[in-house]
Motif scaffolding. Sequence first.
Motif, short mmCIF file in Angstrom:
data_model
loop_
_atom_site.label_atom_id
_atom_site.label_comp_id
_atom_site.label_asym_id
_atom_site.label_seq_id
_atom_site.Cartn_x
_atom_site.Cartn_y
_atom_site.Cartn_z
N VAL A 51 0.80 -1.24 -0.10
CA VAL A 51 0.06 -0.04 0.14
C VAL A 51 1.00 1.04 0.08
N THR A 52 0.73 2.32 -0.81
CA THR A 52 1.55 3.23 -0.99
C THR A 52 0.58 4.65 -0.74
N GLY A 53 1.22 5.47 0.38
CA GLY A 53 0.17 6.69 0.44
C GLY A 53 0.87 7.40 1.74
N GLU A 54 0.05 8.35 2.12
CA GLU A 54 0.73 9.27 3.26
C GLU A 54 0.24 8.67 4.63
N ALA A 55 1.33 8.66 5.15
CA ALA A 55 0.96 8.17 6.67
C ALA A 55 0.28 9.20 7.63
N VAL A 56 -0.72 9.20 7.79
CA VAL A 56 -1.41 10.13 8.52
C VAL A 56 -1.77 10.36 10.01
N ALA A 57 -1.87 9.04 10.63
CA ALA A 57 -2.03 8.94 12.03
C ALA A 57 -1.87 7.30 12.49
N LEU A 58 -1.84 7.51 13.96
CA LEU A 58 -1.88 6.34 14.58
C LEU A 58 -3.37 6.08 15.18
N ASP A 59 -3.94 5.11 14.98
CA ASP A 59 -5.21 4.74 15.66
C ASP A 59 -5.13 4.27 16.79
#
Length: 289
Positions: A252-260
Motif C-alpha cells: 500500500v502506498t500513500g501518506e502516513a496520516v495517523a496512529l489509531d
Amino acid sequence: MTPENASESGNGSRWSNLDRPPLNVPALRRALLVPGGLWTSLDIVPETGSTNSDLVARAADLEEGAVLVAEEQTAGRGRLDRSWTAPARSGLFFSVLLRPGADVPEERWTWLPLLAGVAAATGLARAAGVDMFLKWPNDLLVKVEGEERKTGGILAERASGGAVVIGIGLNVTLRADELPVPAAGSLALANAVSTDRDPLLRAVLRSLEQWYGDWRAAGGDPGLSGLQAAYAAGCATLGRTVRAQLPGDRSVTGEAVALDGAGRLVVATGNGERQAISAGDIVHLRGSD
C-alpha cells in the motif's frame, strides 16, 4: 566522539578492547534494583544468541521486571526474522520481561513495542544528547550527516504465563566501517555527547519504567497515558509518503496520516481511502519530506 576500535586480542580477554569496556554490573544493580521499583533482577552475560529467546524460554520462572543484557549477541533477531549482530560491547543488547495482564486488557498490549520506542527515544535523547526519531513500528533513528539512519530496533514477543518480552538493540559506538548495512547508524556517528553505555542503559530502563507505569495506571489507554501523543510527536513516519509491504506480497502506498487507538499506522491512499496497517515493512519514500 567515535572511539577507535582496538583489535581483540587472541586470549579473548574482556578487557582486550579498552575503548569498549564492559558494563559495570554492581553499579547498575545498585542504581536500578530499588525497593518498589519495576526492575527485580538484572543479569549481564558476556555472550548469548538472543536475549529475547533466553527470557522467553525462562519466562515461567521469572518475576516481572527481569532484565537480561548481553555484551554480545550472536543470533540477535529483529522483526521478520532479520538478524541483528554487532561487535562485542559496541552497543546495548537487552531484553525485559513484563506482565501487564493484571492491569491492562490484552487488546491494548499491541502498544508495548511502541511504548518501548518512546521510552528508549526519550531516555537516549537525555543521556546521549542526540535527537532520536521513531520509525513505525519499531525502529529508532538518528541523523548522520543529515540522513536518517537506523540505530536501534525493538522486538516484542509473547511468553508463557501472560508475559511479554521486549528486546532492544542499539548501536552505540559502531564506526562507519563496522556498520552491517549502509543505512545503519550509531549514536557515535550521530555525534552523541556521551557513548558511555552504563548511563545510557540506566536512562533507557528508567524511562521505560516511567512510561510503563503510567500506561498501566491508565489501564493501557494510549490517550490517557500520553503514549499516543508522545509517539506521534516523535514519529518520523507520520506526514511522509510511505510504501507498506504487507504479508502476502501486497503493498500500500500513500501518506502516513495517523496512529489509531490500537497503534496501527493509518495510510491515506491516492483514491481517498484510509487503510490501517497492523503489520508490515514501512519504506519512507524519497521526496516526501
